[in-house]
Design a protein around this motif. Structure first.
Motif, PDB file in Angstrom:
ATOM      1  N   PRO A 204       3.234  30.237  -1.862  1.00 28.65           N
ATOM      2  CA  PRO A 204       2.758  30.411  -3.243  1.00 28.65           C
ATOM      3  C   PRO A 204       2.838  29.139  -4.077  1.00 28.65           C
ATOM      4  CG  PRO A 204       4.923  31.425  -2.943  1.00 28.65           C
ATOM      5  CD  PRO A 204       4.433  31.024  -1.580  1.00 28.65           C
ATOM      6  N   ASP A 205       3.667  28.155  -3.629  1.00 26.76           N
ATOM      7  CA  ASP A 205       3.763  26.909  -4.379  1.00 26.76           C
ATOM      8  C   ASP A 205       2.734  25.862  -3.941  1.00 26.76           C
ATOM      9  OD1 ASP A 205       5.961  27.801  -5.887  1.00 26.76           O
ATOM     10  OD2 ASP A 205       7.350  27.260  -4.273  1.00 26.76           O
ATOM     11  N   CYS A 206       2.024  26.163  -2.857  1.00 26.44           N
ATOM     12  CA  CYS A 206       1.079  25.183  -2.291  1.00 26.44           C
ATOM     13  C   CYS A 206      -0.315  25.776  -2.196  1.00 26.44           C
ATOM     14  CB  CYS A 206       1.547  24.721  -0.912  1.00 26.44           C
ATOM     15  SG  CYS A 206       3.188  23.991  -0.866  1.00 26.44           S
ATOM     16  N   THR A 207      -0.746  26.392  -3.265  1.00 31.67           N
ATOM     17  CA  THR A 207      -2.045  27.081  -3.206  1.00 31.67           C
ATOM     18  C   THR A 207      -3.226  26.111  -3.295  1.00 31.67           C
ATOM     19  OG1 THR A 207      -1.950  27.438  -5.600  1.00 31.67           O
ATOM     20  CG2 THR A 207      -1.091  29.207  -4.171  1.00 31.67           C
ATOM     21  N   ALA A 208      -3.021  24.948  -3.934  1.00 28.10           N
ATOM     22  CA  ALA A 208      -4.130  23.994  -4.112  1.00 28.10           C
ATOM     23  C   ALA A 208      -3.733  22.637  -3.547  1.00 28.10           C
ATOM     24  CB  ALA A 208      -4.495  23.866  -5.581  1.00 28.10           C
ATOM     25  N   VAL A 209      -4.772  21.863  -3.185  1.00 20.87           N
ATOM     26  CA  VAL A 209      -4.539  20.510  -2.690  1.00 20.87           C
ATOM     27  C   VAL A 209      -3.807  19.703  -3.751  1.00 20.87           C
ATOM     28  CG1 VAL A 209      -5.626  18.349  -1.962  1.00 20.87           C
ATOM     29  CG2 VAL A 209      -6.536  20.556  -1.180  1.00 20.87           C
ATOM     30  N   GLY A 210      -2.711  19.051  -3.334  1.00 24.45           N
ATOM     31  CA  GLY A 210      -1.937  18.244  -4.256  1.00 24.45           C
ATOM     32  C   GLY A 210      -0.711  18.938  -4.795  1.00 24.45           C
ATOM     33  N   ASP A 211      -0.593  20.249  -4.562  1.00 24.62           N
ATOM     34  CA  ASP A 211       0.575  20.974  -5.061  1.00 24.62           C
ATOM     35  C   ASP A 211       1.855  20.573  -4.329  1.00 24.62           C
ATOM     36  OD1 ASP A 211      -0.881  22.342  -6.936  1.00 24.62           O
ATOM     37  OD2 ASP A 211      -1.018  24.218  -5.791  1.00 24.62           O
TER      38      ASP A 211
ATOM     39  N   VAL B 283       0.858  -1.186   0.000  1.00 26.69           N
ATOM     40  CA  VAL B 283       0.000   0.000   0.000  1.00 26.69           C
ATOM     41  C   VAL B 283       0.899   1.243   0.000  1.00 26.69           C
ATOM     42  CG1 VAL B 283      -2.002  -1.091   1.060  1.00 26.69           C
ATOM     43  CG2 VAL B 283      -0.226  -0.141   2.523  1.00 26.69           C
ATOM     44  N   THR B 284       0.540   2.175  -0.847  1.00 32.89           N
ATOM     45  CA  THR B 284       1.318   3.407  -0.993  1.00 32.89           C
ATOM     46  C   THR B 284       0.480   4.584  -0.525  1.00 32.89           C
ATOM     47  OG1 THR B 284       2.542   2.493  -2.870  1.00 32.89           O
ATOM     48  CG2 THR B 284       2.553   4.885  -2.625  1.00 32.89           C
ATOM     49  N   ASN B 285       1.055   5.418   0.314  1.00 28.76           N
ATOM     50  CA  ASN B 285       0.310   6.529   0.888  1.00 28.76           C
ATOM     51  C   ASN B 285       1.162   7.802   0.836  1.00 28.76           C
ATOM     52  OD1 ASN B 285      -1.696   7.973   2.146  1.00 28.76           O
ATOM     53  ND2 ASN B 285      -1.402   7.052   4.175  1.00 28.76           N
ATOM     54  N   THR B 286       0.497   8.882   0.471  1.00 27.60           N
ATOM     55  CA  THR B 286       1.131  10.201   0.510  1.00 27.60           C
ATOM     56  C   THR B 286       0.206  11.166   1.221  1.00 27.60           C
ATOM     57  OG1 THR B 286       0.188  10.842  -1.630  1.00 27.60           O
ATOM     58  CG2 THR B 286       2.376   9.819  -1.661  1.00 27.60           C
ATOM     59  N   ALA B 287       0.773  12.209   1.741  1.00 30.09           N
ATOM     60  CA  ALA B 287       0.008  13.328   2.287  1.00 30.09           C
ATOM     61  C   ALA B 287       0.412  14.581   1.521  1.00 30.09           C
ATOM     62  CB  ALA B 287       0.302  13.494   3.770  1.00 30.09           C
ATOM     63  N   ASN B 288      -0.391  15.621   1.632  1.00 30.02           N
ATOM     64  CA  ASN B 288       0.005  16.882   1.001  1.00 30.02           C
ATOM     65  C   ASN B 288      -0.478  18.048   1.850  1.00 30.02           C
ATOM     66  OD1 ASN B 288      -2.618  18.103  -0.311  1.00 30.02           O
ATOM     67  ND2 ASN B 288      -2.664  15.897  -0.812  1.00 30.02           N
ATOM     68  N   VAL B 289       0.130  19.146   1.635  1.00 24.95           N
ATOM     69  CA  VAL B 289      -0.214  20.361   2.375  1.00 24.95           C
ATOM     70  C   VAL B 289      -0.533  21.472   1.375  1.00 24.95           C
ATOM     71  CG1 VAL B 289       2.199  21.137   2.525  1.00 24.95           C
ATOM     72  CG2 VAL B 289       0.534  21.947   4.230  1.00 24.95           C
ATOM     73  N   SER B 290      -1.466  22.305   1.748  1.00 23.02           N
ATOM     74  CA  SER B 290      -1.825  23.432   0.892  1.00 23.02           C
ATOM     75  C   SER B 290      -2.120  24.646   1.763  1.00 23.02           C
ATOM     76  CB  SER B 290      -3.033  23.092   0.014  1.00 23.02           C
ATOM     77  OG  SER B 290      -4.158  22.782   0.827  1.00 23.02           O
ATOM     78  N   GLY B 291      -2.020  25.795   1.156  1.00 18.97           N
ATOM     79  CA  GLY B 291      -2.309  27.040   1.870  1.00 18.97           C
ATOM     80  C   GLY B 291      -1.125  27.534   2.664  1.00 18.97           C
ATOM     81  N   GLY B 292      -1.422  28.234   3.744  1.00 13.99           N
ATOM     82  CA  GLY B 292      -0.382  28.764   4.628  1.00 13.99           C
ATOM     83  C   GLY B 292       0.365  29.945   4.044  1.00 13.99           C
ATOM     84  N   GLY B 293      -0.089  30.434   2.915  1.00 15.81           N
ATOM     85  CA  GLY B 293       0.590  31.549   2.257  1.00 15.81           C
ATOM     86  C   GLY B 293       1.732  31.118   1.367  1.00 15.81           C
TER      87      GLY B 293
END
Length: 206
Positions: free
Chosen positions: A29-36, A17-27
């Motif tokens: 500019p490279d993480c503006t959307a989920v999955g960035d 099983v393969t699992n990833t997490a992601n972070v978005s927001g927080g100001g």
């Protein structure tokens, strides 16, 4: 820091099983959307116990003469058992159960516990001693055992994981007596009776 606790289900056994997490927001500019901004993947190989049960016994037996069945449980899986397993042996009618070390006997049913933690490749054995009764003479008794539990997803309930059947032909001695003597005799003259005993059965006398 966040902790997510999960439990693998039977459908994942033997897979990665393969699992990833992601972070978005927080100001950012490279993480503006989920999955960035994903994490590196975490790959987890999911193992599971795989219990197999085998049973051995003689091809031939004799009424009134005790013999053994040997039941062997082996973990052929990729992980140790995570719970206790149970071996169940429904012994055929006509076989008297004498002993079953490490097991309980209730009527014609023998139940044997296998503690959790049976390692990969490890086995455990149980011996059930029985004696054929007269009602089984000339018949073939068929016996199987099964294993359940242990965390094996395929052996959840009794009967899910049976052993191959053991077929035992039960013989018995059958004695016949014959007697011969002369049709005529004379007073004062000795003569013989001859008595012949023959075993016409399917087993030697016991």
């Amino acid at each position: 820091l966040f902790t997510v606790n999960v439990t693998p289900q039977a459908s994942t056994a033997g897979t990665t099983v393969t699992n990833t997490a992601n972070v978005s927001g927080g100001g950012d500019p490279d993480c503006t959307a989920v999955g960035d901004c994903p994490s590196p993947p975490v790959n987890t190989l999911v193992g599971a116990p795989d219990l197999e049960v085998a049973k051995t016994g003689p091809a031939n037996a004799v009424v009134g003469v005790a013999y053994d069945y040997t039941i062997t449980v082996t973990n052929t899986g990729s992980a140790a058992t995570t719970a206790a397993a149970t071996v169940t042996d429904a012994v055929p009618t006509g076989l008297t159960i004498n002993t079953a070390a490490g097991c309980t006997i209730a009527g014609q049913t023998v139940t044997c516990p296998v503690p959790a933690g049976l390692a990969v490749g490890a086995s455990t054995d149980f011996t059930v001693n029985v004696t054929p009764q007269a009602s089984t003479a000339g018949t073939t008794v068929t016996n199987t055992a099964s294993v359940s539990g242990g965390g094996d997803p395929d052996c959840a309930t009794v009967g899910d994981c049976p052993s191959p059947p053991v077929n035992t032909l039960v013989g018995a001695p059958n004695l016949e007596a014959a007697k011969t003597g002369p049709a005529n005799a004379v007073v004062g003259v000795a003569y013989d009776y001859t008595i012949t005993v023959t075993n016409t059965g399917s087993a030697a006398t016991t």
